[in-house]
Design a protein around this motif. Structure first.
Motif: not given
Ligand SMILES: [Zn+2]
Length: 110
Positions: A85-92, A94-108
């Motif tokens: 369950e901890l591993e699943a939370l860590h994957r989520l 990391d995925l959320a961080a990736e989505v946030r990065r992509e959203a920031l790049e899109y916003a720029m």
């Protein structure tokens, strides 16, 4: 089957000055008495709160015995989040961080 708790949650993302910001709100309800009208123990309620928080964080229900995300067994409440369950939370996370990065790049770009 009676439930030990439930959660309703909402996550909203909006752009403030072209920066994506998110807000999450959740309301967790936990049984205080079991189906036989006896008070739930601290351990049983802790399992339920952890289970519902797991849903807010993105985890699905599990059928694995001994998992926080499995249904509450009143005789054996789970007191510790499992490694899987901890591993699943860590994957989520990391995925959320990736989505946030992509959203920031899109916003720029716009
Ligand atoms: Zn659940």
């Amino acid at each position: 089957m009676p439930v030990g708790g439930l959660v309703s949650w909402r996550r909203a993302i909006e752009y403030v000055n072209q920066i994506p910001t998110d807000e999450t709100t959740a309301e967790i309800r936990v049984r205080t008495h079991n189906p036989w009208a006896r008070g739930m123990s601290f351990e049983q309620m802790r399992h339920e709160v952890a289970h519902e928080l797991g849903h807010v964080l993105g985890l699905d229900d599990s059928r694995r015995l001994g998992a926080v995300m499995s249904p509450l067994d009143l005789r054996r409440p789970v007191g510790k989040v499992g490694d899987d369950e901890l591993e699943a939370l860590h994957r989520l996370r990391d995925l959320a961080a990736e989505v946030r990065r992509e959203a920031l790049e899109y916003a720029m770009r716009v």
